[in-house]
Design a protein around this motif. Sequence first.
Motif, PDB file in Angstrom:
ATOM      1  N   LEU A   1      12.168  24.319  23.796  1.00 48.74           N
ATOM      2  CA  LEU A   1      13.449  23.696  23.474  1.00 48.74           C
ATOM      3  C   LEU A   1      13.288  22.187  23.296  1.00 48.74           C
ATOM      4  CD1 LEU A   1      15.934  25.530  25.887  1.00 48.74           C
ATOM      5  CD2 LEU A   1      15.615  25.915  23.427  1.00 48.74           C
ATOM      6  N   VAL A   2      12.492  21.569  24.163  1.00 45.90           N
ATOM      7  CA  VAL A   2      12.267  20.126  24.056  1.00 45.90           C
ATOM      8  C   VAL A   2      11.685  19.781  22.688  1.00 45.90           C
ATOM      9  CG1 VAL A   2      10.885  18.197  24.931  1.00 45.90           C
ATOM     10  CG2 VAL A   2      12.052  19.728  26.536  1.00 45.90           C
ATOM     11  N   LEU A   3      10.754  20.583  22.208  1.00 46.18           N
ATOM     12  CA  LEU A   3      10.102  20.302  20.930  1.00 46.18           C
ATOM     13  C   LEU A   3      11.030  20.490  19.736  1.00 46.18           C
ATOM     14  CD1 LEU A   3       6.562  21.728  21.656  1.00 46.18           C
ATOM     15  CD2 LEU A   3       7.112  19.369  21.014  1.00 46.18           C
ATOM     16  N   ASP A   4      12.195  21.062  19.978  1.00 39.31           N
ATOM     17  CA  ASP A   4      13.211  21.135  18.926  1.00 39.31           C
ATOM     18  C   ASP A   4      14.097  19.890  18.902  1.00 39.31           C
ATOM     19  OD1 ASP A   4      12.813  23.359  17.387  1.00 39.31           O
ATOM     20  OD2 ASP A   4      14.003  24.699  18.655  1.00 39.31           O
ATOM     21  N   SER A   5      13.884  18.980  19.838  1.00 38.57           N
ATOM     22  CA  SER A   5      14.724  17.786  19.903  1.00 38.57           C
ATOM     23  C   SER A   5      14.169  16.672  19.028  1.00 38.57           C
ATOM     24  CB  SER A   5      14.831  17.282  21.344  1.00 38.57           C
ATOM     25  OG  SER A   5      13.603  16.712  21.777  1.00 38.57           O
ATOM     26  N   GLN A   6      15.050  15.808  18.544  1.00 39.66           N
ATOM     27  CA  GLN A   6      14.629  14.626  17.802  1.00 39.66           C
ATOM     28  C   GLN A   6      13.852  13.674  18.700  1.00 39.66           C
ATOM     29  OE1 GLN A   6      17.935  12.752  15.781  1.00 39.66           O
ATOM     30  NE2 GLN A   6      18.686  14.711  14.973  1.00 39.66           N
ATOM     31  N   ASP A   7      14.250  13.619  19.985  1.00 43.17           N
ATOM     32  CA  ASP A   7      13.605  12.685  20.907  1.00 43.17           C
ATOM     33  C   ASP A   7      12.120  12.979  21.071  1.00 43.17           C
ATOM     34  OD1 ASP A   7      15.831  11.172  21.353  1.00 43.17           O
ATOM     35  OD2 ASP A   7      16.204  11.873  23.394  1.00 43.17           O
ATOM     36  N   ALA A   8      11.739  14.250  21.128  1.00 42.73           N
ATOM     37  CA  ALA A   8      10.323  14.589  21.293  1.00 42.73           C
ATOM     38  C   ALA A   8       9.498  14.034  20.135  1.00 42.73           C
ATOM     39  CB  ALA A   8      10.153  16.099  21.397  1.00 42.73           C
ATOM     40  N   HIS A   9      10.010  14.169  18.936  1.00 43.92           N
ATOM     41  CA  HIS A   9       9.273  13.691  17.777  1.00 43.92           C
ATOM     42  C   HIS A   9       9.353  12.172  17.641  1.00 43.92           C
ATOM     43  CE1 HIS A   9       8.378  17.769  16.651  1.00 43.92           C
ATOM     44  NE2 HIS A   9       9.635  18.073  16.927  1.00 43.92           N
ATOM     45  N   GLU A  10      10.466  11.593  18.110  1.00 37.25           N
ATOM     46  CA  GLU A  10      10.548  10.130  18.164  1.00 37.25           C
ATOM     47  C   GLU A  10       9.505   9.584  19.125  1.00 37.25           C
ATOM     48  OE1 GLU A  10      11.622   6.035  18.395  1.00 37.25           O
ATOM     49  OE2 GLU A  10      11.682   7.558  16.816  1.00 37.25           O
ATOM     50  N   GLY A  11       9.346  10.224  20.273  1.00 38.88           N
ATOM     51  CA  GLY A  11       8.366   9.757  21.248  1.00 38.88           C
ATOM     52  C   GLY A  11       6.950   9.842  20.727  1.00 38.88           C
ATOM     53  N   CYS A  12       6.619  10.956  20.104  1.00 46.58           N
ATOM     54  CA  CYS A  12       5.275  11.117  19.546  1.00 46.58           C
ATOM     55  C   CYS A  12       5.027  10.135  18.400  1.00 46.58           C
ATOM     56  CB  CYS A  12       5.082  12.551  19.064  1.00 46.58           C
ATOM     57  SG  CYS A  12       5.034  13.779  20.404  1.00 46.58           S
ATOM     58  N   SER A  13       6.037   9.975  17.543  1.00 52.10           N
ATOM     59  CA  SER A  13       5.886   9.043  16.417  1.00 52.10           C
ATOM     60  C   SER A  13       5.715   7.617  16.919  1.00 52.10           C
ATOM     61  CB  SER A  13       7.105   9.127  15.497  1.00 52.10           C
ATOM     62  OG  SER A  13       7.198  10.402  14.895  1.00 52.10           O
ATOM     63  N   ALA A  14       6.491   7.240  17.942  1.00 48.89           N
ATOM     64  CA  ALA A  14       6.394   5.891  18.482  1.00 48.89           C
ATOM     65  C   ALA A  14       5.007   5.634  19.059  1.00 48.89           C
ATOM     66  CB  ALA A  14       7.471   5.681  19.547  1.00 48.89           C
ATOM     67  N   PHE A  15       4.442   6.650  19.723  1.00 48.75           N
ATOM     68  CA  PHE A  15       3.092   6.507  20.275  1.00 48.75           C
ATOM     69  C   PHE A  15       2.085   6.269  19.157  1.00 48.75           C
ATOM     70  CE2 PHE A  15      -1.003   8.365  21.405  1.00 48.75           C
ATOM     71  CZ  PHE A  15      -1.285   7.703  22.597  1.00 48.75           C
ATOM     72  N   LEU A  16       2.183   7.060  18.106  1.00 48.22           N
ATOM     73  CA  LEU A  16       1.243   6.928  16.995  1.00 48.22           C
ATOM     74  C   LEU A  16       1.402   5.607  16.251  1.00 48.22           C
ATOM     75  CD1 LEU A  16       1.471  10.579  15.615  1.00 48.22           C
ATOM     76  CD2 LEU A  16      -0.436   9.571  16.898  1.00 48.22           C
ATOM     77  N   GLU A  17       2.637   5.121  16.216  1.00 48.60           N
ATOM     78  CA  GLU A  17       2.929   3.869  15.499  1.00 48.60           C
ATOM     79  C   GLU A  17       2.843   2.642  16.400  1.00 48.60           C
ATOM     80  OE1 GLU A  17       6.782   4.669  13.860  1.00 48.60           O
ATOM     81  OE2 GLU A  17       6.054   6.426  12.739  1.00 48.60           O
ATOM     82  N   LYS A  18       2.481   2.873  17.680  1.00 49.01           N
ATOM     83  CA  LYS A  18       2.309   1.797  18.657  1.00 49.01           C
ATOM     84  C   LYS A  18       3.573   0.935  18.798  1.00 49.01           C
ATOM     85  CE  LYS A  18      -2.728   1.453  18.205  1.00 49.01           C
ATOM     86  NZ  LYS A  18      -2.878   2.765  17.514  1.00 49.01           N
ATOM     87  N   ARG A  19       4.682   1.615  18.994  1.00 51.02           N
ATOM     88  CA  ARG A  19       5.955   0.932  19.233  1.00 51.02           C
ATOM     89  C   ARG A  19       6.698   1.629  20.369  1.00 51.02           C
ATOM     90  NH1 ARG A  19       9.961   4.202  17.305  1.00 51.02           N
ATOM     91  NH2 ARG A  19       9.386   5.720  15.673  1.00 51.02           N
ATOM     92  N   LYS A  20       7.734   0.990  20.863  1.00 46.62           N
ATOM     93  CA  LYS A  20       8.538   1.570  21.937  1.00 46.62           C
ATOM     94  C   LYS A  20       9.492   2.609  21.349  1.00 46.62           C
ATOM     95  CE  LYS A  20      11.543   0.286  25.799  1.00 46.62           C
ATOM     96  NZ  LYS A  20      12.182  -0.844  26.528  1.00 46.62           N
ATOM     97  N   PRO A  21       9.566   3.807  21.940  1.00 42.36           N
ATOM     98  CA  PRO A  21      10.477   4.815  21.387  1.00 42.36           C
ATOM     99  C   PRO A  21      11.937   4.464  21.633  1.00 42.36           C
ATOM    100  CG  PRO A  21       9.503   5.592  23.444  1.00 42.36           C
ATOM    101  CD  PRO A  21       8.814   4.303  23.106  1.00 42.36           C
ATOM    102  N   GLN A  22      12.776   4.946  20.752  1.00 39.97           N
ATOM    103  CA  GLN A  22      14.226   4.759  20.878  1.00 39.97           C
ATOM    104  C   GLN A  22      14.854   6.142  21.034  1.00 39.97           C
ATOM    105  OE1 GLN A  22      15.690   1.665  21.004  1.00 39.97           O
ATOM    106  NE2 GLN A  22      13.567   0.925  20.975  1.00 39.97           N
ATOM    107  N   PHE A  23      15.044   6.538  22.281  1.00 41.91           N
ATOM    108  CA  PHE A  23      15.563   7.871  22.556  1.00 41.91           C
ATOM    109  C   PHE A  23      17.096   7.880  22.484  1.00 41.91           C
ATOM    110  CE2 PHE A  23      11.518   8.036  25.130  1.00 41.91           C
ATOM    111  CZ  PHE A  23      10.868   8.915  24.268  1.00 41.91           C
ATOM    112  N   THR A  24      17.627   8.902  21.836  1.00 42.19           N
ATOM    113  CA  THR A  24      19.084   8.994  21.653  1.00 42.19           C
ATOM    114  C   THR A  24      19.717  10.178  22.371  1.00 42.19           C
ATOM    115  OG1 THR A  24      18.842  10.336  19.636  1.00 42.19           O
ATOM    116  CG2 THR A  24      18.873   7.924  19.387  1.00 42.19           C
ATOM    117  N   GLY A  25      18.881  11.076  22.906  1.00 44.10           N
ATOM    118  CA  GLY A  25      19.420  12.264  23.552  1.00 44.10           C
ATOM    119  C   GLY A  25      19.675  13.405  22.586  1.00 44.10           C
ATOM    120  N   ARG A  26      19.095  13.337  21.411  1.00 44.75           N
ATOM    121  CA  ARG A  26      19.265  14.395  20.405  1.00 44.75           C
ATOM    122  C   ARG A  26      17.954  15.134  20.162  1.00 44.75           C
ATOM    123  NH1 ARG A  26      22.638  10.735  16.058  1.00 44.75           N
ATOM    124  NH2 ARG A  26      24.497  10.429  17.318  1.00 44.75           N
TER     125      ARG A  26
END
Length: 264
Positions: free
Chosen positions: A239-264
């Motif tokens: 279920l977590v992997l269906d969230s936008q936040d999970a992919h935002e977190g992974c993308s932020a790590f790869l892009e070397k930036r701080k993630p912006q989690f929205t709860g979606r």
Amino acid sequence: MSETTNDLILTHVQDAVGVITINRPKTLNALNVETLLALEAALTGFEQDPQVRVIVLTGAGDKAFVAGGDIADLNSRQGLAHYREFAEVIHRVFRRFEVCDKPTIGAINGWALGGGTELLLTLDIRLAAEEAKLGLPEITLGLFPGAGGTQRIIRQVPLCRAKELMFTGDQITAQEAVQIGLINRTVPRAALMDEAMTLARRIAEKSPITLKLLKRTLRDGADMPLSAAIGHEQAMIGLVLDSQDAHEGCSAFLEKRKPQFTGR
């Protein structure tokens, strides 16, 4: 920051953290039905507020978090009336804290005795002032913990230590409470709320949806055999992997930036 009060309970919101203060310092923040209902209303408000990501609970004054229930009130009751008029309320309210989807932090500013210890047992993380005292002294009154304490404490600390606390009614120091795993750590009293708020802000930066599903995974899995709990975890991380936040977190790590989690 916003702030509201109904005299018994104070609430305010700061930096995505909702703070609830039990405000009966003259009675050492003792719990009665009116206070419990106000506490429940405050929790409901923060649960429904999308701006609040973490909840901190503390007591007013510098003596007590919650020193227990109202002994005179208990002495005036017979069993059936107590069950209907007080026990049902306190069990419901404490369970509400225990199953709250948002992380909860206890800032234990003084005595947490009886119902106070039972309340902190429902919270996720517990910080205590160095001078705080904890315990379940009900046995000294011819009673025993009746707000969920007998069942929660044996699931959280070694059984022999839990029994000793309940059979003797002894108070323990905050340092002893750390040693048996009843609280996370002690903090100088003057720094307690700052420490609690700093921790709350760190957690509030994380994904709200992931925290929600993580809490449910931990809570539900604790009541399952390991084989079932592992399967439950597998489903929940899906279920977590269906969230936008999970992919935002992974993308932020790869892009070397701080993630912006929205709860979606």
